[in-house]
Design an enzyme around this catalytic site. Structure first.
Site, PDB file in Angstrom:
ATOM      1  N   GLY A  61       0.835  -1.190   0.000  1.00  0.00           N
ATOM      2  CA  GLY A  61       0.000   0.000   0.000  1.00  0.00           C
ATOM      3  C   GLY A  61       0.872   1.242   0.000  1.00  0.00           C
ATOM      4  O   GLY A  61       2.005   1.209   0.509  1.00  0.00           O
ATOM      5  N   GLN A  87       2.879  10.066   1.120  1.00  0.00           N
ATOM      6  CA  GLN A  87       4.205   9.413   1.155  1.00  0.00           C
ATOM      7  C   GLN A  87       5.059   9.788  -0.049  1.00  0.00           C
ATOM      8  O   GLN A  87       6.274   9.577  -0.042  1.00  0.00           O
ATOM      9  CB  GLN A  87       4.051   7.885   1.215  1.00  0.00           C
ATOM     10  CG  GLN A  87       3.436   7.410   2.525  1.00  0.00           C
ATOM     11  CD  GLN A  87       3.385   5.902   2.566  1.00  0.00           C
ATOM     12  OE1 GLN A  87       2.433   5.305   2.080  1.00  0.00           O
ATOM     13  NE2 GLN A  87       4.398   5.282   3.130  1.00  0.00           N
ATOM     14  N   CYS A 111       5.956   0.195   7.263  1.00  0.00           N
ATOM     15  CA  CYS A 111       5.550   1.341   6.451  1.00  0.00           C
ATOM     16  C   CYS A 111       6.747   1.752   5.600  1.00  0.00           C
ATOM     17  O   CYS A 111       7.863   1.836   6.127  1.00  0.00           O
ATOM     18  CB  CYS A 111       5.131   2.492   7.367  1.00  0.00           C
ATOM     19  SG  CYS A 111       4.615   3.969   6.470  1.00  0.00           S
ATOM     20  N   LEU A 112       6.527   2.001   4.318  1.00  0.00           N
ATOM     21  CA  LEU A 112       7.640   2.386   3.433  1.00  0.00           C
ATOM     22  C   LEU A 112       8.282   3.702   3.872  1.00  0.00           C
ATOM     23  O   LEU A 112       9.420   3.978   3.508  1.00  0.00           O
ATOM     24  CB  LEU A 112       7.167   2.481   1.981  1.00  0.00           C
ATOM     25  CG  LEU A 112       6.711   1.161   1.331  1.00  0.00           C
ATOM     26  CD1 LEU A 112       6.219   1.409  -0.092  1.00  0.00           C
ATOM     27  CD2 LEU A 112       7.843   0.135   1.327  1.00  0.00           C
ATOM     28  N   HIS A 166      -4.358   1.175   7.632  1.00  0.00           N
ATOM     29  CA  HIS A 166      -3.035   1.818   7.632  1.00  0.00           C
ATOM     30  C   HIS A 166      -3.007   2.976   6.636  1.00  0.00           C
ATOM     31  O   HIS A 166      -2.535   4.079   6.967  1.00  0.00           O
ATOM     32  CB  HIS A 166      -1.970   0.764   7.284  1.00  0.00           C
ATOM     33  CG  HIS A 166      -0.574   1.282   7.213  1.00  0.00           C
ATOM     34  ND1 HIS A 166       0.406   0.940   8.129  1.00  0.00           N
ATOM     35  CD2 HIS A 166       0.035   2.130   6.337  1.00  0.00           C
ATOM     36  CE1 HIS A 166       1.537   1.552   7.811  1.00  0.00           C
ATOM     37  NE2 HIS A 166       1.344   2.272   6.719  1.00  0.00           N
ATOM     38  N   GLU A 167      -3.512   2.734   5.421  1.00  0.00           N
ATOM     39  CA  GLU A 167      -3.430   3.766   4.376  1.00  0.00           C
ATOM     40  C   GLU A 167      -4.383   4.930   4.644  1.00  0.00           C
ATOM     41  O   GLU A 167      -4.041   6.091   4.401  1.00  0.00           O
ATOM     42  CB  GLU A 167      -3.707   3.158   2.992  1.00  0.00           C
ATOM     43  CG  GLU A 167      -2.735   2.055   2.569  1.00  0.00           C
ATOM     44  CD  GLU A 167      -1.265   2.430   2.704  1.00  0.00           C
ATOM     45  OE1 GLU A 167      -0.916   3.612   2.505  1.00  0.00           O
ATOM     46  OE2 GLU A 167      -0.454   1.539   3.026  1.00  0.00           O
ATOM     47  N   HIS A 169      -2.868   7.233   6.985  1.00  0.00           N
ATOM     48  CA  HIS A 169      -1.909   8.135   6.323  1.00  0.00           C
ATOM     49  C   HIS A 169      -2.610   9.402   5.814  1.00  0.00           C
ATOM     50  O   HIS A 169      -2.058  10.499   5.899  1.00  0.00           O
ATOM     51  CB  HIS A 169      -1.278   7.446   5.102  1.00  0.00           C
ATOM     52  CG  HIS A 169      -0.002   6.712   5.385  1.00  0.00           C
ATOM     53  ND1 HIS A 169       1.130   7.337   5.881  1.00  0.00           N
ATOM     54  CD2 HIS A 169       0.342   5.411   5.212  1.00  0.00           C
ATOM     55  CE1 HIS A 169       2.102   6.433   6.004  1.00  0.00           C
ATOM     56  NE2 HIS A 169       1.656   5.254   5.610  1.00  0.00           N
TER      57      HIS A 169
END
Ligand code: NI
Length: 170
Positions: free
Chosen positions: A46, A51, A93-94, A135-136, A139
């Site tokens: 994701g 991000q 998380c990236l 999670h997304e 964000h």
């Protein structure tokens, strides 16, 4: 085009995003394609627009990491309609590379969102997909998974990241 992923410490990651209004635009289509490419290149499941430095309520999700075209999802201006059950599993998380921790999430998440053309739809996810939705969408509200950890664990990670920043390794 593979975009640069913003890392923890960049204020763009902790700023709530604005709603998308330019449905169907070339800019939006290009951003979605670039976000998928960037997510796959980094082996993520994701990626949210902030991000890559875009404060827009847009996220791409693919729990197959590029293997199954049917599993590609674009959620624009998403809203969680319902959450059910619980799951506890490792999450990363990236934007916080190298750190993974157990995070408690709902097991099933039902979401309403718009696609690139501006068509509204609903989708229900379980397990990993439900985790990705939560999670997304966090964000898009400027919330990172660290917020779901105990203060002790969160501070430990923050201190480790501060050291990496000082060492020029973040
Ligand atoms: Ni993330």
């Amino acid at each position: 085009m593979i975009l640069e992923i913003k890392k923890y410490g960049d204020s763009v990651l902790e700023t709530p995003c604005a709603k998308v209004t330019d449905f169907g635009s070339a800019r939006l289509r290009t951003l979605v394609i670039d976000m998928f490419e960037t997510m796959w290149a980094n082996k993520g499941v994701g990626l949210a627009a902030p991000q890559v430095g875009e404060l827009l309520q847009l996220t791409v999700i693919d729990t197959s990491s590029g293997e199954e075209p049917d599993e590609r999802l674009v959620l624009i201006n998403p809203e969680i309609l319902s959450l059910e059950g619980q799951q506890l599993s490792e999450e990363g998380c990236l934007s916080i590379p190298g750190f993974r921790e157990d995070v408690r999430r709902a097991m099933v998440a039902k979401v309403r969102a718009f696609n690139v053309e501006g068509k509204e739809f609903e989708v229900t996810g379980e397990e990993l997909l439900a985790r990705a939705f939560q999670h997304e969408i966090d964000h898009l509200n400027g919330i990172l998974f660290l917020k779901h950890l105990s203060p002790l664990k969160r501070d430990l990670i923050r201190r480790k990241i501060s050291k990496l920043v000082k060492a020029g390794e973040w």
